[in-house]
Design an enzyme around this catalytic site. Structure first.
Site, mmCIF file in Angstrom:
data_model
loop_
_atom_site.group_PDB
_atom_site.id
_atom_site.type_symbol
_atom_site.label_atom_id
_atom_site.label_comp_id
_atom_site.label_asym_id
_atom_site.label_seq_id
_atom_site.Cartn_x
_atom_site.Cartn_y
_atom_site.Cartn_z
ATOM 1 N N GLY A 63 0.790 -1.227 0.000
ATOM 2 C CA GLY A 63 0.000 0.000 0.000
ATOM 3 C C GLY A 63 0.815 1.266 0.000
ATOM 4 O O GLY A 63 0.361 2.300 -0.484
ATOM 5 N N ASP A 65 4.095 1.526 -1.311
ATOM 6 C CA ASP A 65 4.734 1.590 -2.630
ATOM 7 C C ASP A 65 3.932 0.717 -3.587
ATOM 8 O O ASP A 65 4.368 -0.364 -3.981
ATOM 9 C CB ASP A 65 6.195 1.141 -2.535
ATOM 10 N N PHE A 115 -7.548 0.500 -4.339
ATOM 11 C CA PHE A 115 -6.613 -0.170 -5.265
ATOM 12 C C PHE A 115 -6.215 0.736 -6.443
ATOM 13 O O PHE A 115 -6.168 0.283 -7.599
ATOM 14 C CB PHE A 115 -7.211 -1.471 -5.815
ATOM 15 N N SER A 175 -9.265 -6.051 1.479
ATOM 16 C CA SER A 175 -9.438 -4.599 1.488
ATOM 17 C C SER A 175 -10.916 -4.282 1.659
ATOM 18 O O SER A 175 -11.763 -4.872 0.986
ATOM 19 C CB SER A 175 -8.941 -3.983 0.177
ATOM 20 N N ASN A 246 -5.241 -6.852 7.540
ATOM 21 C CA ASN A 246 -5.501 -5.632 6.783
ATOM 22 C C ASN A 246 -6.116 -4.588 7.717
ATOM 23 O O ASN A 246 -6.119 -4.762 8.935
ATOM 24 C CB ASN A 246 -6.451 -5.952 5.612
#
Length: 336
Positions: A63, A65, A115, A175, A246
């Site tokens: 998340g 990079d 995303f 996510s 997450n």
């Protein structure tokens, strides 16, 4: 000290602008004489996990990079592994801005990025250009436009593309910012996905003559029954690793704080205890057969040790890194 000064500037910007500015600067300076600003020596403390040798037990969570643009810069900071992505088959813009918020009172971050990434081909190009000697994980997801029922195809497509370049592949089905994605964590949907991934992994192992482990990234918002069910599936399909956890949809730990009402996943210090509890529950089910990578709220050495004590073999940081900078990596590596 330098990061404290830098942070005071970055925190004047909105979180996403600060993130984009930082990535741009790291990209410009990595591999040059200017990387002395963040380059640091950490102790060599190798650890064997998923059949791979990690230089140390601290990694960069997915998340930060997303497109693999700054792998060498993060490597210079001492990370033993770097997880790039989440990447999808084709580039997508993600959700509308604003979509990232600081919960300053508790060193937390809420995001609903969705995303956003430049696509798998672009990420592969960046990974190939990297000189990082540690472990590179590539975190894969599905495109927003792909129906959840067909999500499996996106994961397989990404897996086909990244397999020759990844040390391990992280499968992100947790996510909260892609509608319906978390439904892939349960029952038949999970079993079908895991079965397909393992079949494809075996085919790719023959094709490339190398075995690339698969780790599943799960949410912290799971009931005890769901944890038992997921663990059973992981064992049945011989998945190589579990990444826990997450971000959370839970807001109990930030009630009344700034931006607490924003939609999205909460990360940072407020997530620490919840993610650690989930790790402990999975560890009890997996009984050492599948290693766990612990992530969620680690912003000091004690928090990292708690993850290890709960059953994690490795840890990852993201929000803690935003608040504390590269020194956090060194502190944890040298003292864990």
């Amino acid at each position: 000290m330098f990061y404290q000064i830098m942070r005071s500037f970055l925190f004047m910007l909105n979180p996403e602008k600060a993130h984009d500015f930082s990535i741009k600067q790291l990209k410009l300076t990595q591999g040059t004489a200017l990387d002395f600003i963040y380059r640091q020596r950490v102790q060599q403390r190798p650890v064997q996990v998923m059949g791979l040798t990690f230089p140390n037990s601290v990694g960069l969570a997915a998340g930060l990079d997303k497109n693999g643009e700054c792998i060498d810069a993060f490597g210079a900071m001492g990370f033993g592994h770097i997880e790039v992505g989440t990447v999808t088959p084709v580039a997508q813009p993600g959700n509308e801005s604003p979509r990232m918020f600081r919960v300053l009172e508790s060193d937390g971050i809420i995001n609903r990025m969705g995303f956003n990434n430049e696509g798998v081909e672009n990420l592969i190009k960046n990974v190939k250009e990297s000189n990082f000697k540690g472990v590179i994980g590539i975190n894969i997801g599905k495109n927003f436009s792909t129906p959840v029922e067909q999500g499996k195809e996106d994961y397989l497509l990404c897996m086909d593309k990244v397999y020759p370049y990844a040390d391990y592949i992280a499968v992100n089905i947790s996510s909260p910012n892609t509608p319906g994605l978390r439904s892939l964590q349960y029952g038949d949907a999970l079993n079908e996905l895991l079965a397909a991934l393992k079949i494809r992994q075996a085919e790719l192992q023959v094709k490339y003559n190398k075995y690339v482990p698969i780790a599943l990234k799960i949410a912290p918002d799971l009931s005890d029954q769901e944890i038992v069910s997921i663990a059973k599936s992981l064992l049945e399909y011989k998945i190589d690793g579990l990444i826990a956890t997450n971000t959370t949809l839970d807001r109990d730990m930030v009630k009344g704080m700034s931006h607490a009402g924003e939609a999205g996943g909460l990360s940072g210090r407020p997530l620490q205890n919840k993610s650690t509890a989930v790790i402990a529950k999975f560890a009890a089910q997996l009984k050492g057969e599948i290693p766990i990578i612990g992530v969620g709220g680690i912003d000091n050495v004690i928090a990292a040790k708690e993850k290890i004590q709960a059953g994690a073999s490795l840890v990852q940081i993201y929000s803690g890194f935003i608040y504390h900078g590269p020194q956090l990596v060194k502190n944890i590596v040298n003292n864990i």
